[in-house]
Design an enzyme around this catalytic site. Structure first.
Site, PDB file in Angstrom:
ATOM      1  N   ASN A  29      88.270  15.184  21.852  1.00 58.31           N
ATOM      2  CA  ASN A  29      88.589  14.196  20.994  1.00 58.31           C
ATOM      3  C   ASN A  29      87.581  13.477  20.489  1.00 58.31           C
ATOM      4  O   ASN A  29      86.998  12.813  21.574  1.00 58.31           O
ATOM      5  CB  ASN A  29      89.790  13.313  21.378  1.00 58.31           C
ATOM      6  CG  ASN A  29      90.379  12.190  20.588  1.00 58.31           C
ATOM      7  OD1 ASN A  29      91.036  12.296  19.278  1.00 58.31           O
ATOM      8  ND2 ASN A  29      89.969  11.067  21.083  1.00 58.31           N
ATOM      9  N   GLU A  30      87.221  12.849  19.305  1.00 59.17           N
ATOM     10  CA  GLU A  30      86.430  12.314  18.905  1.00 59.17           C
ATOM     11  C   GLU A  30      85.128  12.269  19.690  1.00 59.17           C
ATOM     12  O   GLU A  30      84.681  11.356  20.501  1.00 59.17           O
ATOM     13  CB  GLU A  30      86.886  10.635  18.824  1.00 59.17           C
ATOM     14  CG  GLU A  30      88.214  10.375  18.038  1.00 59.17           C
ATOM     15  CD  GLU A  30      88.433   9.004  17.630  1.00 59.17           C
ATOM     16  OE1 GLU A  30      88.143   8.210  18.117  1.00 59.17           O
ATOM     17  OE2 GLU A  30      89.150   8.884  16.712  1.00 59.17           O
ATOM     18  N   TYR A  85      91.585   6.290   9.649  1.00 59.39           N
ATOM     19  CA  TYR A  85      92.675   5.304   9.627  1.00 59.39           C
ATOM     20  C   TYR A  85      92.585   4.193   8.600  1.00 59.39           C
ATOM     21  O   TYR A  85      91.261   3.894   8.012  1.00 59.39           O
ATOM     22  CB  TYR A  85      92.635   4.589  10.981  1.00 59.39           C
ATOM     23  CG  TYR A  85      92.805   5.117  12.061  1.00 59.39           C
ATOM     24  CD1 TYR A  85      94.432   5.301  12.455  1.00 59.39           C
ATOM     25  CD2 TYR A  85      92.174   5.893  13.008  1.00 59.39           C
ATOM     26  CE1 TYR A  85      94.993   5.846  13.635  1.00 59.39           C
ATOM     27  CE2 TYR A  85      92.569   6.469  14.174  1.00 59.39           C
ATOM     28  CZ  TYR A  85      94.007   6.511  14.511  1.00 59.39           C
ATOM     29  OH  TYR A  85      94.558   7.412  15.524  1.00 59.39           O
ATOM     30  N   GLU A 111      94.100  12.647  13.284  1.00 57.36           N
ATOM     31  CA  GLU A 111      94.869  11.147  13.325  1.00 57.36           C
ATOM     32  C   GLU A 111      94.737  10.499  12.008  1.00 57.36           C
ATOM     33  O   GLU A 111      93.531  10.485  11.297  1.00 57.36           O
ATOM     34  CB  GLU A 111      93.849  10.360  14.373  1.00 57.36           C
ATOM     35  CG  GLU A 111      94.171  10.781  15.746  1.00 57.36           C
ATOM     36  CD  GLU A 111      93.236  10.143  16.893  1.00 57.36           C
ATOM     37  OE1 GLU A 111      93.087   8.916  16.724  1.00 57.36           O
ATOM     38  OE2 GLU A 111      93.110  10.705  18.015  1.00 57.36           O
ATOM     39  N   GLN A 129     100.908   6.629  15.752  1.00 53.43           N
ATOM     40  CA  GLN A 129     101.439   7.900  16.500  1.00 53.43           C
ATOM     41  C   GLN A 129     102.993   7.788  16.550  1.00 53.43           C
ATOM     42  O   GLN A 129     103.553   6.732  15.905  1.00 53.43           O
ATOM     43  CB  GLN A 129     100.944   7.272  17.999  1.00 53.43           C
ATOM     44  CG  GLN A 129      99.330   7.425  18.115  1.00 53.43           C
ATOM     45  CD  GLN A 129      98.817   7.366  19.518  1.00 53.43           C
ATOM     46  OE1 GLN A 129      99.668   7.288  20.625  1.00 53.43           O
ATOM     47  NE2 GLN A 129      97.516   7.219  19.857  1.00 53.43           N
TER      48      GLN A 129
HETATM   49  O1  AHR Z   1      95.119   6.435  18.037  1.00 50.54           O
HETATM   50  C1  AHR Z   1      94.547   5.480  18.850  1.00 50.54           C
HETATM   51  C2  AHR Z   1      93.160   6.189  18.997  1.00 50.54           C
HETATM   52  O2  AHR Z   1      92.394   6.116  18.077  1.00 50.54           O
HETATM   53  C3  AHR Z   1      92.991   7.458  19.742  1.00 50.54           C
HETATM   54  O3  AHR Z   1      92.918   7.516  21.024  1.00 50.54           O
HETATM   55  C4  AHR Z   1      91.384   7.638  19.474  1.00 50.54           C
HETATM   56  O4  AHR Z   1      91.212   9.197  19.384  1.00 50.54           O
HETATM   57  C5  AHR Z   1      91.143   6.911  17.973  1.00 50.54           C
HETATM   58  O5  AHR Z   1      90.040   6.382  18.025  1.00 50.54           O
END
Ligand code: AHR
Length: 516
Positions: free
Chosen positions: A192-193, A259, A314, A363
């Site tokens: 992840n990332e 985001y 995400e 989430q």
């Molecule tokens: O969703 C919160 C965080 O945001 C996750 O753990 C990460 O993958 C992202 O930076």
């Protein structure tokens, strides 16, 4: 008196923006809107898992089955959750799955170093997650530890979960832990990332590591859908390198994280925000269209047949945490702003259905743009929950292309399109159109030309609030809920309606009966 009412009528009229026009081609459905676009994400973070989903088998006050909250499960079932990503997030690259299987009193505790250094007792692990997915009817998406694990550890996890009974020491372990038959775990993320919390890797280094890990993952006769850790936002080089370096047979999708954040240093309150802040949130959300188009254009160069997908695994709004809560737990309220955000993002994903085959809202419970918030035994459904529920009509439906000419929504010197939309035809031939008016103050008049067959409006629902800042609280859980919308008219396949400010409408149309 008459003069005053004429004046009010004039003011109201001035507040209704002129004309937005949309054309929906009802005969041009080609791509399917994958139901996995309506996916979710649950991390070991704050009260997402512990408290939000899992409260322990012996919890005397919160009704549960095997420790999983019944109220949360009941609400989630209405969303027809197609896929659930777990256990992270950043947590995933610190997670060693063997810590979370076997008798609970023998499971070691670890420190959750990403999210508040709290004690993680591993009482919710692989069996609990996969059993919960079965109960929910959701397909699991396990995010594997590539940052601090080993290829062997990940290969063993795959064996433990999906290999046929009796075929290896891992499947014996599964049987000893009470589960003889394999689960269905189609989706696997490799890290992840990786460019950040997953190891701060460079793209070409990650590409090599990916190849190594992917080589040793075997599905025991089942196809594994492997998702590479994708780019952050506009890091197009990341996508370019992965597309160039990953062997076609070793992956199925690239991730993408984005985001809607106003400013990483000054995110702002989730509930008390200005129109300027709202505008930036919306700008960040509508940017998804450009991000997806540009990443997809790179993918097109290497994969013109579109055999590989983009998984926006995400996405969502990220604000300051609620005052009085642990800042590391990312607990935030959820207003009409978030509903507008969700409706717009989902329209964008739908309209890119040829390449975007999965998306996971960040989430699921109590963290970031959650669909459910809990407070001990109480739960509330957020405005975002209602959007996810209203949009279930698009799951696995045929995307109908839309052309939109929109009025502009202006704040300061900047403008955005006020109206966005997507449309689909379900398996019964009914059409569903989701419309969003992001304008904070103006009602928008919309006329929609339906090209093709003749349709009637069967039903409509609207989600709106008195203000953009309105939200559901534990005291007023139903302040924002969907209501029936009956004000759309249709004549000669020309639909007309007015959509209030900061609102989302989903219309359902059925084919007019054939004349004899
Ligand atoms: O969703 C919160 C965080 O945001 C996750 O753990 C990460 O993958 C992202 O930076």
């Amino acid at each position: 008196m008459k003069k005053i009412s004429t004046l009010i009528a004039l003011i109201v009229a001035m507040n209704v923006a002129a004309q937005n026009s949309i054309v929906v081609n009802t005969k041009a459905g080609k791509d399917t809107i994958s139901r996995y676009i309506y996916g979710h994400f649950a991390e070991h973070l704050g009260q997402c898992i512990y408290g939000g989903i899992y409260v322990g088998e012996n919890n005397p006050t919160i009704p549960n089955k095997d420790g999983i909250r019944l109220d949360v499960m009941q609400a989630l079932k209405k969303l027809k959750v197609p896929v659930l990503r777990w256990p992270g997030g950043c947590f995933a690259d610190t997670y060693h799955w063997r810590d979370g299987v076997g008798p609970k009193n023998e499971r070691p505790s670890i420190l959750n170093v990403w999210w508040g250094n709290v004690r993680e007792d591993n009482s919710f692990g692989t069996n609990e997650f996969l059993n919960m997915c079965e109960e929910l009817g959701a397909e699991p998406y396990i995010s594997g530890n590539v940052g601090s694990g080993t290829p062997q550890e990940l290969a063993d996890w795959v064996k433990y979960t999906v290999h046929p009974n009796g075929s290896s020491p891992m499947t014996d372990l599964r049987k000893n832990n009470g589960r003889a038959e394999p689960w269905q775990v189609p989706f696997w993320g490799l890290g992840n990332e990786a460019w950040g919390c997953g190891g701060n890797m460079k793209a070409d280094y990650y590409a090599n590591i990916y190849r190594q890990y992917a080589t040793f993952m075997t599905g025991g006769g089942k196809k594994l859908y492997r998702i590479a850790s994708g780019a952050s936002g506009d890091d197009y080089n990341w996508t370019e390198v992965l597309m160039k370096e990953l062997p076609k047979g070793l992956y199925d999708a690239l991730g993408l994280h984005h985001y809607s954040v106003i400013d990483w240093q000054k995110k702002g309150s989730a509930t008390q925000f200005s129109e300027e802040q709202y505008f930036i949130t919306m700008k960040q959300t509508l940017l998804l269209d450009e991000l997806i188009s540009k990443h997809a254009a790179i993918m097109d160069k290497y994969d013109p047949q579109k055999t590989k997908a983009l998984a926006v695994d995400e996405w969502g709004g990220w604000y300051d945490t609620e005052p009085g809560t642990n800042p590391a737990f990312l607990f935030q309220q959820n207003t009409m702003r978030d509903a507008v955000l969700a409706g717009s993002a989902l329209n964008i994903f739908n309209n890119h259905a040829d390449r975007v085959k999965m998306a996971n809202l960040a989430q699921m419970v109590n963290v970031l743009q959650a669909v459910i918030l809990t407070n001990d035994a109480r739960i509330i459904l957020t405005p975002t929950y209602h959007i996810m529920e209203m949009y279930t009509v698009h799951h696995d439906a045929a995307l109908l292309p839309v052309k939109i000419i929109s009025e502009k929504y202006q704040v300061g010197n900047e403008v955005l399109d006020a109206v966005n939309a997507s449309a689909s035809m379900d398996k019964t031939g009914n059409i569903h159109i989701s419309l969003v008016n992001i304008d904070a103050a103006k009602t928008q008049e919309i006329s929609i030309a339906l090209q093709g067959e003749t349709y009637n409006v069967a039903s409509g629902r609207v989600l709106t609030g008195n203000t953009l800042q309105q939200y559901n609280s534990f005291e007023q859980p139903n302040a924002v809920i969907p209501r029936s919308f009956t004000d759309a008219t249709i004549n000669n396949n020309q639909l007309k309606l007015k959509i209030p400010p900061h609102s989302i409408i989903v219309l359902s149309l059925s084919p007019a009966k054939q004349r004899k």
